[in-house]
Scaffold this motif. Structure first.
Motif, PDB file in Angstrom:
ATOM      1  N   ALA A  25       0.822  -1.213   0.000  1.00 23.67           N
ATOM      2  CA  ALA A  25       0.000   0.000   0.000  1.00 23.67           C
ATOM      3  C   ALA A  25       0.855   1.262   0.000  1.00 23.67           C
ATOM      4  O   ALA A  25       0.644   2.175  -0.808  1.00 23.67           O
ATOM      5  N   TYR A  26       1.820   1.294   0.916  1.00 22.70           N
ATOM      6  CA  TYR A  26       2.611   2.513   1.097  1.00 22.70           C
ATOM      7  C   TYR A  26       3.479   2.829  -0.115  1.00 22.70           C
ATOM      8  O   TYR A  26       3.456   3.952  -0.638  1.00 22.70           O
ATOM      9  N   THR A  27       4.247   1.847  -0.583  1.00 19.80           N
ATOM     10  CA  THR A  27       5.120   2.117  -1.728  1.00 19.80           C
ATOM     11  C   THR A  27       4.313   2.375  -2.996  1.00 19.80           C
ATOM     12  O   THR A  27       4.737   3.144  -3.858  1.00 19.80           O
ATOM     13  N   ALA A  28       3.131   1.748  -3.104  1.00 17.98           N
ATOM     14  CA  ALA A  28       2.303   1.947  -4.294  1.00 17.98           C
ATOM     15  C   ALA A  28       1.823   3.385  -4.404  1.00 17.98           C
ATOM     16  O   ALA A  28       1.925   4.003  -5.472  1.00 17.98           O
ATOM     17  N   ILE A  29       1.317   3.929  -3.300  1.00 18.35           N
ATOM     18  CA  ILE A  29       0.768   5.281  -3.369  1.00 18.35           C
ATOM     19  C   ILE A  29       1.863   6.341  -3.275  1.00 18.35           C
ATOM     20  O   ILE A  29       1.773   7.400  -3.903  1.00 18.35           O
ATOM     21  N   ARG A  30       2.933   6.051  -2.535  1.00 21.00           N
ATOM     22  CA  ARG A  30       3.954   7.091  -2.359  1.00 21.00           C
ATOM     23  C   ARG A  30       4.970   7.119  -3.501  1.00 21.00           C
ATOM     24  O   ARG A  30       5.260   8.185  -4.048  1.00 21.00           O
ATOM     25  N   TRP A  31       5.523   5.965  -3.857  1.00 24.88           N
ATOM     26  CA  TRP A  31       6.623   5.956  -4.818  1.00 24.88           C
ATOM     27  C   TRP A  31       6.182   5.631  -6.238  1.00 24.88           C
ATOM     28  O   TRP A  31       6.629   6.264  -7.188  1.00 24.88           O
ATOM     29  N   GLU A  32       5.316   4.657  -6.401  1.00 22.67           N
ATOM     30  CA  GLU A  32       4.937   4.234  -7.756  1.00 22.67           C
ATOM     31  C   GLU A  32       3.738   5.001  -8.298  1.00 22.67           C
ATOM     32  O   GLU A  32       3.531   5.073  -9.505  1.00 22.67           O
ATOM     33  N   GLY A  33       2.938   5.560  -7.405  1.00 19.05           N
ATOM     34  CA  GLY A  33       1.695   6.206  -7.809  1.00 19.05           C
ATOM     35  C   GLY A  33       1.814   7.288  -8.862  1.00 19.05           C
ATOM     36  O   GLY A  33       1.110   7.251  -9.884  1.00 19.05           O
ATOM     37  N   PRO A  34       2.669   8.301  -8.662  1.00 19.45           N
ATOM     38  CA  PRO A  34       2.764   9.365  -9.670  1.00 19.45           C
ATOM     39  C   PRO A  34       3.143   8.843 -11.060  1.00 19.45           C
ATOM     40  O   PRO A  34       2.618   9.334 -12.065  1.00 19.45           O
TER      41      PRO A  34
END
Length: 448
Positions: A273-282
């Motif tokens: 959840a965290y890496t998806a929205i913070r790092w990969e999301g943009p």
């Protein structure tokens, strides 16, 4: 995933791989020295001793395609082979088949949590986790993904939750929290400082997490809210390996945050959840956010630094901590949780290998949603079990619902009577009561 099984095919999978083979992938395959060090960093290999679980070996089908279509040597080999087959009057066999992908599916999904520890130890700097993520794109497109993850992904797209939870389920938990605390859980509050995301696992298995942040944010006078349209943090698209699904789920969070005009989004760690929205999301949605993203532990530590969290009393039993891979190894959040532990624990001991180099619990990367992988998941847990036995804690602390569930299941499986608790909940248990806090602040003001 939503187009029906008929849209999946070997050719679609191979085309997906062709799109995913970029300069880094080519460089990584070219520079691999076949040293095997990545195997020694993988709990699935270490605890089974089976060479097929060597991380770089899990990428063999992708490597074969890269070699044949993207290297001079591979193209020459294919040309020579085709000519020999033509002279002998036989049909050339395809390099990669559905049967091969069926054989490799358990390696890419059951025996890899995408924890990234193998990438940390590679002597030539190959990011194997990065390649596993790309390899899963081709597996999904070819129709070779575990049923459990497929079902979770479909539920995530259709209902917003990989477990199929809807708002009414969370609403029940909210009412319990409000009754227990006497506090209001804010919903759809425009202009709040923080939009809080939850994982389905927290809602179902650990509802005390929502109660804890409700108490802490009231105590610290934090402006926050939940969103009825998007409360789920888990990104099943990252787990299964579909950038389209990943982008859809990220966009839902972005839409909710923009609609409420919040300044920040708080994510737990659960299901990448965290890496998806913070790092990969943009990158997934191809634009920057108008808000910032933090893990709950980062927010709590900043509140500590700002003097907005007042605690009293300390846990006296021997405690140790498991660092979630996406939080510590991939995001560098290591000291924050230890600073928070200092507030509430008087007898804390770290596992020997912790922080960026801690051993994965074995349940991340979709493994926990993949029923078929259950025996292998518990086998990999033996590495964590050995770590825990080394320091002999009376309780374990973590800050990820997936890790907590795996720790509880693993410790029970091996008859280890060691409770597992969440750090956020532990902080909430030690908050100074409001009346007491006001008296302390009043005395300080009078003395000054």
């Amino acid at each position: 995933m939503t187009q029906g099984a008929h849209s999946f095919s070997l050719e679609r999978g191979l085309n997906a791989w062709r799109e995913e083979i970029d300069a880094p992938v080519a460089a990584f395959f070219s520079s691999c020295v076949h040293c095997g060090l990545c195997a020694q960093a993988c709990p699935f290999f270490v605890e089974t001793g089976d060479p097929k679980y060597t991380p770089i070996h899990k990428l063999e089908p992708l490597r074969l395609l890269w070699e044949q279509e993207f290297t001079l040597w591979g193209k020459l080999k294919k040309t020579v082979k085709d000519r020999i087959d033509a002279k002998l009057g036989r049909q050339s066999k395809p390099l990669i088949t559905d049967a091969m992908l069926e054989e490799w599916e358990p390696l890419l999904y059951d025996s890899c949590s995408m924890c990234g520890r193998c990438s940390m130890v590679c002597p030539v700097g190959n990011d194997i986790h990065y390649m596993i993520r790309k390899a899963r794109e081709g597996m999904v497109a070819s129709g070779h993904a575990p049923e459990g993850l497929v079902a979770a992904s479909v539920r995530a797209v259709n209902t917003g939750s990989p477990m199929g939870l809807q708002w009414k389920t969370l609403d029940v938990q909210i009412k319990h929290v409000e009754t227990a605390t006497g506090l209001e859980v804010p919903i759809d509050q425009q202009g709040a400082d923080y939009l809080v995301l939850l994982s389905s696992m927290e809602i179902i298995n650990f509802p005390e997490y929502l109660e804890a942040i409700t108490k802490i944010f009231d105590h610290a006078d934090v402006s926050w809210t939940l969103s009825k349209t998007c409360f789920e943090a888990t990104n099943a698209g990252i787990q299964i390996g579909s950038k389209d699904i990943a982008a859809t789920l990220v966009q839902r969070v972005v839409d909710a945050a923009e609609q409420l005009q919040v300044k920040n989004v708080i994510s737990p760690e659960c299901g990448h959840a965290y890496t998806a929205i913070r790092w990969e999301g943009p990158n997934a949605i191809k634009r920057a956010y108008p808000f910032k993203v933090y893990h709950i532990i980062e927010v709590l530590d900043q509140l500590r630094i700002d003097g907005r969290i007042k605690t009293e009393g300390k846990e006296m039993d021997r405690l140790s901590m498991h660092d979630p891979c996406n939080l510590a190894r991939k995001s560098g959040v290591v000291q924050q949780q230890r600073s928070l532990m200092d507030l509430v624990a008087d007898n804390f001991v770290d596992l020997k290998e912790h922080g960026e180099y801690q051993w994965c619990c074995g349940a991340g990367g979709g493994v926990s949603s993949n029923e078929r992988a259950e025996p292998l998941k518990l086998a990999a847990f033996k590495r964590k079990k050995a770590q825990i036995e080394e320091v002999e804690p009376e309780r374990m602390v973590t800050m990820c619902a997936t890790c907590r569930t795996q720790l509880e299941e693993g410790l029970e499986e091996f008859n280890m009577d060691i409770p597992v608790v969440g750090l956020t909940e532990m902080i909430a248990d030690h908050l100074v009561e409001h009346d007491v806090q006001k008296e302390v602040e009043k005395e300080k003001a009078e003395q000054s």
